[in-house]
Design an enzyme around this catalytic site. Structure first.
Site, mmCIF file in Angstrom:
data_model
loop_
_atom_site.group_PDB
_atom_site.id
_atom_site.type_symbol
_atom_site.label_atom_id
_atom_site.label_comp_id
_atom_site.label_asym_id
_atom_site.label_seq_id
_atom_site.Cartn_x
_atom_site.Cartn_y
_atom_site.Cartn_z
ATOM 1 N N GLY A 1 22.508 29.475 -23.860
ATOM 2 C CA GLY A 1 22.957 29.716 -25.652
ATOM 3 C C GLY A 1 22.672 29.337 -26.913
ATOM 4 O O GLY A 1 23.617 29.505 -27.932
ATOM 5 N N GLU B 1 27.731 25.267 -17.074
ATOM 6 C CA GLU B 1 28.740 25.174 -18.269
ATOM 7 C C GLU B 1 29.762 24.648 -16.701
ATOM 8 O O GLU B 1 31.141 23.912 -16.336
ATOM 9 C CB GLU B 1 29.145 26.737 -18.399
ATOM 10 C CG GLU B 1 28.567 26.950 -19.589
ATOM 11 C CD GLU B 1 28.246 28.263 -19.628
ATOM 12 O OE1 GLU B 1 28.886 28.776 -19.535
ATOM 13 O OE2 GLU B 1 26.996 28.490 -20.654
ATOM 14 N N SER C 1 17.982 31.292 -23.952
ATOM 15 C CA SER C 1 17.501 32.284 -23.996
ATOM 16 C C SER C 1 16.794 33.279 -23.949
ATOM 17 O O SER C 1 16.199 33.282 -24.492
ATOM 18 C CB SER C 1 17.520 31.219 -25.431
ATOM 19 O OG SER C 1 18.599 30.146 -25.980
ATOM 20 N N GLU D 1 17.203 26.794 -15.522
ATOM 21 C CA GLU D 1 18.098 26.532 -16.714
ATOM 22 C C GLU D 1 17.586 25.027 -17.646
ATOM 23 O O GLU D 1 19.367 25.207 -17.138
ATOM 24 C CB GLU D 1 19.439 27.198 -16.872
ATOM 25 C CG GLU D 1 19.485 29.329 -15.503
ATOM 26 C CD GLU D 1 21.263 29.157 -15.833
ATOM 27 O OE1 GLU D 1 20.861 30.581 -16.927
ATOM 28 O OE2 GLU D 1 21.817 29.131 -15.861
ATOM 29 N N GLY E 1 22.159 34.592 -20.303
ATOM 30 C CA GLY E 1 23.712 35.661 -20.883
ATOM 31 C C GLY E 1 23.845 35.868 -22.030
ATOM 32 O O GLY E 1 23.706 37.300 -21.916
ATOM 33 N N GLY E 2 23.263 35.592 -23.286
ATOM 34 C CA GLY E 2 23.918 36.179 -24.808
ATOM 35 C C GLY E 2 22.613 37.530 -25.078
ATOM 36 O O GLY E 2 23.581 38.712 -25.114
ATOM 37 N N HIS F 1 26.150 26.555 -12.206
ATOM 38 C CA HIS F 1 25.800 26.674 -13.472
ATOM 39 C C HIS F 1 26.324 25.280 -14.099
ATOM 40 O O HIS F 1 27.336 24.749 -14.131
ATOM 41 C CB HIS F 1 26.911 28.473 -14.348
ATOM 42 C CG HIS F 1 26.043 28.853 -15.645
ATOM 43 N ND1 HIS F 1 26.409 28.146 -16.465
ATOM 44 C CD2 HIS F 1 24.910 29.501 -15.819
ATOM 45 C CE1 HIS F 1 25.880 28.670 -17.273
ATOM 46 N NE2 HIS F 1 24.817 29.125 -17.121
ATOM 47 N N ASN G 1 25.116 36.681 -17.112
ATOM 48 C CA ASN G 1 25.449 36.395 -16.841
ATOM 49 C C ASN G 1 26.586 35.880 -17.642
ATOM 50 O O ASN G 1 26.349 36.121 -19.024
ATOM 51 C CB ASN G 1 25.288 34.779 -16.141
ATOM 52 C CG ASN G 1 26.186 33.983 -16.445
ATOM 53 O OD1 ASN G 1 27.469 34.272 -16.108
ATOM 54 N ND2 ASN G 1 25.454 32.645 -16.146
ATOM 55 N N TRP G 2 27.319 37.041 -17.759
ATOM 56 C CA TRP G 2 28.476 37.527 -18.754
ATOM 57 C C TRP G 2 29.565 36.458 -18.899
ATOM 58 O O TRP G 2 30.123 36.412 -20.395
ATOM 59 C CB TRP G 2 29.328 39.167 -18.881
ATOM 60 C CG TRP G 2 28.631 40.316 -18.745
ATOM 61 C CD1 TRP G 2 27.679 39.980 -19.043
ATOM 62 C CD2 TRP G 2 28.847 41.159 -18.314
ATOM 63 N NE1 TRP G 2 26.654 41.752 -18.393
ATOM 64 C CE2 TRP G 2 27.877 42.489 -18.220
ATOM 65 C CE3 TRP G 2 29.615 41.958 -18.004
ATOM 66 C CZ2 TRP G 2 28.035 43.325 -17.783
ATOM 67 C CZ3 TRP G 2 30.214 43.111 -17.036
ATOM 68 C CH2 TRP G 2 29.143 44.011 -17.325
ATOM 69 N N LYS G 3 29.636 35.685 -18.603
ATOM 70 C CA LYS G 3 30.717 34.340 -18.637
ATOM 71 C C LYS G 3 31.552 34.759 -18.681
ATOM 72 O O LYS G 3 32.163 35.629 -18.365
ATOM 73 C CB LYS G 3 29.796 33.483 -19.723
ATOM 74 C CG LYS G 3 28.200 33.025 -19.359
ATOM 75 C CD LYS G 3 27.560 32.596 -20.706
ATOM 76 C CE LYS G 3 25.808 32.172 -20.559
ATOM 77 N NZ LYS G 3 25.179 30.613 -21.517
#
Ligand code: PGA
Length: 262
Positions: free
Chosen positions: A179, A103, A219, A173, A240-241, A101, A12-14
Site C-alpha cells: 500500500g 494487517e 504495490s 509480501e 491490493g490497490g 496477512h 485482495n480487496w481488504k
C-alpha cells in the site's frame, strides 16, 4: 522443461466493496475476460459479507474466477462474537483463504501460533491457504530478513503435512511495500522468494518446494507485473490497490501473463 507451477493472481480487496460494488466490479471484469483464456489462475478475495454476491455473479462452482476469503476463525462453531468459521465460508464455492496477512498480524495481533491454528483449520475444511509472510522495513534494515521469514515459515506451517503444503500458496509480501507505492525491486523479490523456497525445501523436500507457488505482494501493478513475474521463483501476485478497479486488475493480469510460458 518449465516447472509446472500455474501462476496465481489474487485480488485482495481488504475492507473495500460491499455486495453492490462487488457485483459492479465482477460484471465489468467478467466482460473484459470473456472469451479470453489466461495461463494464470485468477482469484478475487472480497470482504466476507460480499462473498454470497460474488458467488452468485460468478455463477456457482464452474467459475472462471476463484473466490478467496480474507480471514476466518481457527475455532469451531460457538461463542465467538463477530467471527466466521472456515466451513461456513465454503458455502460460497470458496477455494482459498488468505491467512497471516501483515494487517492481520500488526493490527489484530495475530501471532505465528494463531496463524498456524488457522492454517490447520483451513486444511481441515479443505480450503487452500494463501499463507502471507514478510518483513518490516526495520527488520530488513537490521539484517533480519531471513530470520523473520524463517520464523514465520517454521511456526506458521508447523504440523502441516506434505499434502497440506501442496495445497498452500505462499505470498511473500514485504510489509514496507504494501500500500506504499514502493515495490520491491525484481532482484529483492527474487532473492526473498528463492530463500522462501529453500526454507520450504528444508521442511518438505525438493519435490514439494518445486511445486509450491509463491506470490509476490506489495504495490504490484500493471507497470511492474511483467518484470516481477519474469523472475524464476515468482509465481503470481497478491494485489491490493491495483485490484480495486476492474480495468486496472485486468491490465495487471495481461501484463503478468505476457511473460508466462504456456
Ligand atoms: P497493495 O496490497 O497491492 O495495495 O500493496 C497488497 C496486499 O496487502 O496484499
Amino acid at each position: 522443461m518449465p516447472i509446472p507451477r500455474k501462476p496465481i493472481l489474487a485480488a485482495n480487496w481488504k475492507m473495500n466493496k460491499g455486495p453492490s460494488e462487488t457485483e459492479d466490479f465482477l460484471k465489468s471484469f467478467l466482460g473484459k475476460i470473456s472469451g479470453k483464456s489466461f495461463p494464470c489462475e485468477i482469484v478475487v478475495a472480497p470482504p466476507s459479507v460480499s462473498l454470497a454476491k460474488a458467488a452468485e455473479v460468478l455463477g456457482g462452482p464452474k467459475v472462471p474466477v476463484q473466490l478467496a476469503a480474507q480471514n476466518a476463525s481457527q475455532e469451531d462453531p460457538g461463542a465467538f462474537t463477530g467471527e466466521v468459521t472456515m466451513v461456513m465460508l465454503k458455502e460460497f464455492y470458496l477455494h482459498y483463504v488468505i491467512l497471516g496477512h501483515s494487517e492481520r498480524r500488526s493490527i489484530y495481533g495475530e501471532t505465528d501460533e494463531v496463524i498456524n491454528a488457522k492454517m490447520k483449520k483451513a486444511r481441515e475444511a479443505n480450503l487452500k491457504p494463501i499463507f502471507c509472510i514478510g518483513e518490516t522495513l526495520a527488520e530488513r534494515e537490521a539484517g533480519k530478513l531471513e530470520e523473520v521469514l524463517g520464523r514465520q515459515i517454521t511456526k506458521g506451517l508447523e504440523g502441516l503435512t506434505e499434502k497440506d503444503m501442496l495445497d498452500t500458496v505462499v505470498a511473500y509480501e514485504p510489509v514496507w511495500a504494501i500500500g506504499t507505492g514502493v515495490t520491491a525491486t525484481a532482484e529483492q523479490a527474487q532473492e526473498a522468494h528463492a530463500f522462501v523456497r529453500g526454507e520450504i525445501e528444508k521442511l518438505y523436500g525438493e519435490a514439494v518446494a518445486k511445486k509450491i507457488r509463491i506470490q509476490y505482494g506489495g504495490s504490484m501493478k500493471a507497470a511492474n507485473a511483467a518484470e516481477l513475474m519474469a523472475c524464476p521463483d515468482i509465481d503470481g501476485g497478491l494485489i491490493g490497490g491495483a485490484a480495486l478497479d476492474p480495468t486496472s486488475f485486468y491490465d495487471l493480469i495481461e501484463a503478468a501473463c505476457s511473460v508466462v510460458e504456456e
